[in-house]
Structures are given as C-alpha cells and as structure tokens.
Design a protein around this motif. Structure first.
Motif, mmCIF file in Angstrom:
data_model
loop_
_atom_site.group_PDB
_atom_site.id
_atom_site.type_symbol
_atom_site.label_atom_id
_atom_site.label_comp_id
_atom_site.label_asym_id
_atom_site.label_seq_id
_atom_site.Cartn_x
_atom_site.Cartn_y
_atom_site.Cartn_z
ATOM 1 N N ILE B 30 0.839 -1.205 0.000
ATOM 2 C CA ILE B 30 0.000 0.000 0.000
ATOM 3 C C ILE B 30 0.873 1.254 0.000
ATOM 4 O O ILE B 30 0.624 2.204 -0.744
ATOM 5 C CB ILE B 30 -0.958 -0.003 1.222
ATOM 6 C CG1 ILE B 30 -1.992 -1.115 1.041
ATOM 7 C CG2 ILE B 30 -1.649 1.342 1.365
ATOM 8 C CD1 ILE B 30 -2.806 -1.403 2.277
ATOM 9 N N ALA B 33 2.083 1.671 -3.330
ATOM 10 C CA ALA B 33 1.010 2.098 -4.233
ATOM 11 C C ALA B 33 0.785 3.599 -4.142
ATOM 12 O O ALA B 33 0.498 4.255 -5.147
ATOM 13 C CB ALA B 33 -0.276 1.348 -3.899
ATOM 14 N N ILE B 34 0.938 4.141 -2.929
ATOM 15 C CA ILE B 34 0.749 5.598 -2.777
ATOM 16 C C ILE B 34 1.734 6.336 -3.675
ATOM 17 O O ILE B 34 1.385 7.278 -4.386
ATOM 18 C CB ILE B 34 0.957 6.004 -1.295
ATOM 19 C CG1 ILE B 34 -0.136 5.369 -0.441
ATOM 20 C CG2 ILE B 34 0.948 7.525 -1.153
ATOM 21 C CD1 ILE B 34 0.059 5.564 1.054
ATOM 22 N N VAL B 37 0.764 5.877 -7.401
ATOM 23 C CA VAL B 37 -0.367 6.716 -7.788
ATOM 24 C C VAL B 37 0.095 8.161 -7.956
ATOM 25 O O VAL B 37 -0.276 8.843 -8.903
ATOM 26 C CB VAL B 37 -1.500 6.605 -6.753
ATOM 27 C CG1 VAL B 37 -2.560 7.668 -7.006
ATOM 28 C CG2 VAL B 37 -2.119 5.221 -6.818
ATOM 29 N N GLY B 40 1.320 8.717 -11.178
ATOM 30 C CA GLY B 40 0.380 8.495 -12.266
ATOM 31 C C GLY B 40 0.408 7.096 -12.836
ATOM 32 O O GLY B 40 0.135 6.885 -14.011
ATOM 33 N N ILE B 41 0.781 6.129 -12.012
ATOM 34 C CA ILE B 41 0.854 4.750 -12.502
ATOM 35 C C ILE B 41 -0.150 3.892 -11.751
ATOM 36 O O ILE B 41 -0.298 4.020 -10.529
ATOM 37 C CB ILE B 41 2.277 4.203 -12.317
ATOM 38 C CG1 ILE B 41 3.208 4.874 -13.320
ATOM 39 C CG2 ILE B 41 2.324 2.694 -12.485
ATOM 40 C CD1 ILE B 41 4.649 4.725 -12.996
ATOM 41 N N PRO B 43 -1.201 1.068 -9.712
ATOM 42 C CA PRO B 43 -0.414 0.138 -8.888
ATOM 43 C C PRO B 43 -0.730 -1.329 -9.162
ATOM 44 O O PRO B 43 0.169 -2.172 -9.127
ATOM 45 C CB PRO B 43 -0.784 0.488 -7.454
ATOM 46 C CG PRO B 43 -1.703 1.630 -7.506
ATOM 47 C CD PRO B 43 -2.054 1.937 -8.914
#
Lengths: 403, 367
Positions: B30, B33-34, B37, B40-41, B43
């Motif tokens: 997570i 993932a932050i 994001v 701009g990808i 995750p």
C-alpha cells in the motif's frame, strides 16, 4: 490487540480499493505489449533517469528530446534499465529485458557495457546496439558513438584565458576525474589548456585528479586546494557535480563548468561550460533505425562528431566573461566547424586585439608534451581520432598535475 | 515509569506468523502504491508485472527465467552457508568478502583455462574458490578459538578488504593483469574463454544451467547434514551453549573451525558458480548476497526448507522489481530498491509482532 489488527486490515482494504479506482482513472502507465508495429527504444543508464544533473541526466535528456524529434513518445515507447553497474552479467540481463520488451534499438551510455554489447549484438541480430564512448562495432547492428568534446573545451579555454589575462594571474586550475589514465579526460585537459594559451601564452594549467567520475566532497576539496594553494583564478572541471564552480563562487574566482550551464549554481563565477547536445545523435540514430535498420551501419556507423554537427558546444557566455571572449570564441568555432583547423595539430591559434577587433592568427608550431616529446611536427596534421578517444596519455606543454 | 513492556509469546504459532507476514506485505504494498499513484501509474498493473517478473508480453520469457535463476542460485547457497554458521552462533557477516575471494580464485583458473575441457575447468574453478574462501573462514575461526577475537568485526572487515582488492584488479592496467581485456585502452574486465563458462541442459530455448541442479542438491545435503548427522547435531549444541557442548565432551574449537570452513567454502562455491554462469567477474558480482543472505537466514529462522522458500521469494522480488521498473520510464531502480526495503522491513516487523506482544505492567505481573 485484535481490535487494532482488524482496524488496520479494514483500513488497508479501504485504501487499496481507493487506489485501485484511482489507478484506473489515471494514465494507463506501462507500455508492455503495445502494438507490434511501433518502434521502441531501449536505454541502459549508469545512474537514474530521474537525476537532475550529470552524465545520465544529459543522456536521458538527449534520448527523450531525440525521440520527440522523430515522432516517438518517451512515455510510451521508451524502456529504461537504470543504475546498471559496469558488470557484464547485469548489463546482459538488462539487454535481455529490453529485448524481451520488443525494443528495436538499445543504447548503452557507459564504457564498461562494452563486452555485453558486443556479445548481445550477435545474439539479437534484429536489434540495433549503440554504445557510447566505446571502440567496438560490427558491420551490421552494433556501433559506437561519442563526440569531439575537446573542441568545446578549447573554446572554454579561450574564455578562461581572457579572464586570466585580465586578472594578471597565469594560474588556471582544472579539477579532473582522471588524469592521463583516460584519453577522454586527458584530451579534455590538453584542449582546454591550449585554448587558454591561445589567448594567454603564459597561462599554466594545474590539474588536480580526484580518481573518480564523481564525488562532491572530493570535487570541492580539489577546487579549494587549487585556489588556496596554487593561487588559481579560474577553475575548470571534468567531473559530475557543480561543486568546483560553487567553490569558485564562494572564493571570488572564476570557473568553467561541464555538462550543463552552471551559471545558476555559480552566478558570480561561471564563464561558460562545454556541453553535450546528445539529442543530435539520438535523433539521427533513431531515425536511421526506424527507416532502414538493415543499413544502419552504412548510414550512421561509427559516430564521432563535434561542433560541426552541434553535438558539442559551449553554454551561452555569461556576463562574467571578458568582452573579447565572444569574438574569439566565434572565430575559433568557425575554423573548427568548417574543418579548416583542429586542436591537436601542428598549427596553433593566437588571438589578439581588443573587443570589436579581435583577430586570430595561425602559426605553425609543434605539438609538444610537457616533458618535451614532439607529438606533431610544426605544420603537421591533427593526430588521429583514435588517439584522442583511446590512447592519448600525455599532457601538453603548460599542463602540470599537482597531485 | 514504563507502563508497557515486551513479552515473548509463549505460544508462537506458524499460522499467526503467516497472517502477520501477509499483513506486513500488504501494508508495504500500500505504501508503494501511494508513491505509484502519485507518479500516475496504476499500482495493480505495476504489481501485476512485478510478481510475474515481467513475463507477460515478453518476447524472450525464457531469458527472464534464466536471469532469475542466476540471481537465485548464489543467494540460496550463501544463505544456507550463513545459516550453518549462525546456527553455531558464529556471526559470519563476511559473506560478501568470502564470495569475492572465491570469485577471484575461480577467475584466476578461468582466465588461464583456454583449451581445457569445460567440465574440468569448472570443477577446478569450484575447488579453487572453495579452498581459498574456506581458508579465510578457518583463519577467522582460528582467531576466535585461539584469541577469542570478535568474529563479527573480523568477518565484516574482510568484506571491505576484498572489495578493494577486486577494484584494484579491475582498475590496474598492467602486464601481469590477465583479468583485463587486452585490446582496451581503459581497464575493463575481460570475458572467460568458453572452457570456463557454465554449461547446462537445453530445454527448448531455455537452458537449465548445471549450477541450478548443484544448488538444489546442496540444499538437500545441508538439510540432511544438519538434521541427521552427528556433526549437524554438534553445531546446534555449540549454538545452544558451548559450555554444554564442552561438558558433553565435544571439542568446541574443532567444531567451530570445521563449520566455518564448510560455511565459507560453500560461499566460495556460490561465487565460482556465479562467475562461471556470468562468464566474467566484476566488483558487483556478489549482487549483495553476503548481506541479503543474512536477512534470508534470519527470516527463515535458520531452517533449510524455509531458506529455500525465502530465497525463491526474494529472488522473485528482486528480479520482478527491476523487470517492472523497466516498463515504466518514470520508475527508476531507486523505487524498486525502496519497495524491496519497505517489504523486507515490514516482514521483519511482522515477524517481531508475531513473536512478541506488548503488555501492560500490571497484566504482566498477573500473568
């Protein structure tokens, strides 16, 4: 405790689902498995593409700008393996990755990638391999590329020479990654020194070798030593960071950077910097590889260009430069661009006159090393390119290494 | 006035540990993932590529597997070797240095092997590497046995000494230096003659290197050695308490020397297999297995089957991170390293949480 964990899990799930949605709405990202017809570029970098200065930065900028010139989208058509050390196994794995992703041309920017490029060019005959600073190639799909950066260094030397004349101080310093061990650094030092002496015949260039391509602390110390101990009034450099220029700025002397216009970092000190316009090469290579990959080696081949192609240049002269600099630089630049004269020949340039009436004069004079050996006889032709890129291991007259 | 303190759980259970690991990994993904994001990808897309080590849509997928195995083999063998010495409570953190000694010894054989049969050369490379690394291992162990020196410091320093030795070799152009390419003006490590390059069994286009089979066999041997032999038993007794071992009539010094020889020699073998598979040597040939191996050994609680599984997972993580990063121009390997670090750290925290609990002081008194 249990309660806490279940809360963490619940929060985690909530957060992931939010991201999943956010991810879907954001740009598609990623580009594996795009349409087969498209042209893909692979690059292997020694540092990161997200650097904000230095060698990899300059190449990455060149690759992306080159791609735009030939109509490719760096966000979609570019594949990068970065931070690849000069370790054959790691370079080979990087090449396999790029080949697996369907790259049509693969660039490697560091000298030590040479073995892996040679080997993999045989393994993947349909991919074009292009290796910077190397000396190997084949006649089908493997070339090397580099540029006559020494020409730009000569021009920076002119700027430094005028500054030393104006200050009445003949000591010029040069922070260098390596000395005579590498022809690349050695030829750069010599060309810069010859530029200085074309303006100020009494100029002496003191080289401080830091024995690594980049180490901000060492670069700083070297510049301090050259200024404090050797009384240098201009500090040139062949190393990664702008520390030598920052030191020059702090100590109230002047300097010539490298790779990018370092006037922003050293506003009161910086004169001009030799720079690379790598996009000139990258656009040429990509265009040839897109249009006619089978004839890449006849169309592009071994690439070694200079001021004439715009591959190398100097950054705009700052207001710290002496007034005569601009005209003298233009005169020398034109001679090199037109192929009338080159740095390591038996002909020396000398500049005279004040701003508005600067004149250049050619005189036949032998190219002599600092221990008296004659390399080129007076009036003789330039040394061969192979010497400049590969085997130059001597300093010219007027250069001394201080450490 | 400490109100809370840590207590080791009396009832450490595998199921709970695994659940905690899963939570740890989830949390780290997570966090990753932050960042994705923010760049701009997507995750999910990125992680998908990562955990499939970039195989989807890859034209030369078999090469990815080969690459993965080249990372896996040295890591597995080194982790096993480190587990052996850790089991004896001998803190061998000199894996990097022992690996480099082996790599240099094997390369000396390799660069001078032109014309020799492949099997003989590779065997000689392995022997040279095992003996030279083993001797260094014995030397450190002897200092410990004889003078009670601190083996952590001694082994640590070997890492740096050997790193600079190999850099010296790699950067010194000289007549004696057969490690370097002859035709290059700049110093550059050469490639081995074909006689010294690891062979394998072709399966279609894929080539299964012998080194993989050797590593698997070695895993089984170490498992049996630790579990069913007297020497293996001696190692665990010395590890539990050298006083007990002494009391039981074991020669502790001898056991320490022997085990360190085996441990270092195995790392030397890993190095020989690695340079032979790569067909060359470099100062980054270790791929940090001397360090990563410590993490693998501890995450596995020094259990051989667990070392095997953990090595597989960490190799996939390493290879997958790079493979995924390649496909996104905005993502560099620093992100891949960051993500690996976060995952490993989370798992270590999870491991800690699974084995310890925080209790209030009063509760502890009552317990």
């Amino acid at each position: 405790m249990k309660k806490l964990i279940s809360m963490v899990v619940a929060a985690a799930l909530a957060v992931t689902s939010v991201f999943a949605l956010a991810g879907c709405s954001s740009a598609n990202g990623g580009n594996g498995g795009g349409s087969k017809a498209s042209f893909k570029v692979g690059a292997i970098y020694i540092n990161s593409q997200n650097d904000t200065s230095g060698y990899t930065y300059a190449h990455h900028k060149g690759v992306t700008e080159g791609m735009k010139k030939v109509g490719l989208d760096p966000a979609k058509d570019l594949f990068i393996v970065d931070n690849v050390p000069e370790d054959d196994e790691k370079v080979k794995q990087a090449i396999d990755q790029l080949a697996g992703n369907g790259c049509n041309i693969i660039f490697g920017i560091s000298f030590g990638y040479i073995n892996a490029f040679e080997e993999k060019a045989k393994e993947y005959p349909d991919i074009i391999f292009s290796h910077a600073t190397g000396y190997l190639s084949n006649d089908k799909n493997f070339n090397n590329y580099f540029g006559r950066i020494y020409q730009a260094r000569y021009l920076a030397g002119i700027a430094a020479g005028y500054k030393s004349l104006a200050l009445g101080n003949n000591n010029i310093g040069y922070v260098s990654a390596w000395g005579t061990e590498y022809a690349e650094t050695c030829s750069g030092i010599n060309a810069f020194a010859m530029g200085c002496m074309a303006v100020n015949p009494d100029a002496k260039v003191s080289v401080y070798e830091i024995s690594t391509w980049g180490d901000q602390q060492l670069e700083r110390q070297a510049a301090e030593t050259l200024i404090d101990t050797y009384g240098c009034c201009v500090i040139a450099q062949h190393c990664d960071s702008s520390q030598p220029q920052i030191v020059a700025n702090e100590k109230g002397v002047f300097g010539c950077g490298y790779n990018s216009d370092m006037t922003t970092e050293a506003p009161a000190a910086h004169l001009t910097a030799p720079i690379w316009n790598w996009d000139v090469y990258y656009a040429t290579a990509m265009k040839a590889a897109m249009e006619d990959p089978a004839n890449f080696m006849t169309k592009v081949g071994i690439y070694y260009e200079g001021l004439n192609a715009g591959l190398v240049d100097i950054s705009p002269l700052s207001s710290n430069c002496e007034p005569e600099t601009k005209e003298a630089v233009e005169l020398a630049k034109n001679l090199m661009k037109n192929g009338e004269w080159d740095v390591f020949s038996g002909v020396k340039l000398s500049f005279s006159g004040s701003a508005g009436s600067v004149a250049v004069e050619k005189t036949n004079a032998a190219l002599v090393t600092n221990d008296g050996a004659e390399i080129v006889a007076a009036g003789g032709p330039s040394v061969e390119d192979g010497v400049i890129t590969g085997s130059m291991n001597y300093y010219v007259e007027g250069v001394t290494q201080v450490n | 006035m400490r109100k809370y303190h840590l207590v080791r759980r009396a009832d450490a259970r595998l199921k709970r540990t695994l659940i905690y690991y899963a939570i740890g990994i989830l949390v780290s993904l997570i966090i990753g993932a932050i960042i994705l994001v923010a760049l701009g990808i997507n995750p999910l897309d990125y992680y998908g590529r990562m955990f499939t080590i970039g195989l989807v849509g890859n034209r030369y997928g078999y090469k990815s597997i080969e690459g993965l195995l080249k990372i896996f083999v040295p890591l597995l063998i080194t982790s096993l070797a480190l587990s052996l010495s850790f089991k004896m409570r001998f803190w061998n953190i000199g894996g990097e240095g022992e690996f480099l000694i082996g790599a240099i010894a094997a390369s000396i054989v390799a660069f001078n092997s032109t014309g020799m049969p492949n099997f003989v050369t590779v065997l000689l490379m392995c022997l040279a590497a095992m003996i030279s690394s083993g001797i260094i291992g014995i030397a450190v162990a002897a200092l410990k046995v004889k003078f009670n020196t601190n083996e952590t410091l001694m082994t640590l320093m070997i890492n740096y000494i050997m790193l600079y030795v190999i850099r010296y070799i790699g950067e010194t152009k000289a007549d004696w230096n057969f490690f370097l390419r002859d035709d290059s003006e700049r110093p550059k490590f050469g490639t081995f003659p074909d006689s010294a390059v690891m062979a394998g069994i072709p399966i279609g286009q894929f080539k299964l290197l012998w080194s993989v089979l050797i590593a698997l066999a070695l895993t089984a041997i170490v498992f049996v050695y630790l579990k069913y032999t007297k020497q293996g038993y001696e190692i665990s007794v010395v590890g539990d308490s050298s006083a007990t071992a002494k009391y039981a009539g074991m020669s502790v010094g001898k056991i320490v020397l022997r085990t360190m020889f085996i441990s270092s020699a195995m790392i030397g073998l890993a190095a020989a297999l690695a340079v032979s598979s790569a067909g060359t040597i470099s100062d980054t040939i270790t791929n940090n297995v001397g360090w990563t191996g410590i993490i693998v050994a501890w995450l596995s609680k020094l259990s051989v089957p667990a070392v095997f599984v953990t090595s597989v997972l960490i190799s996939i993580l390493q290879y997958g991170c790079q493979a995924a990063a390649t496909q996104y121009p905005a993502i560099d390997s620093n992100y891949a390293d960051l993500l690996q670090g976060i995952i490993l750290f989370s798992v270590l925290v999870a491991d800690f949480a699974a084995n310890f609990k925080i209790v209030r002081k009063e509760d502890a008194k009552n317990a």
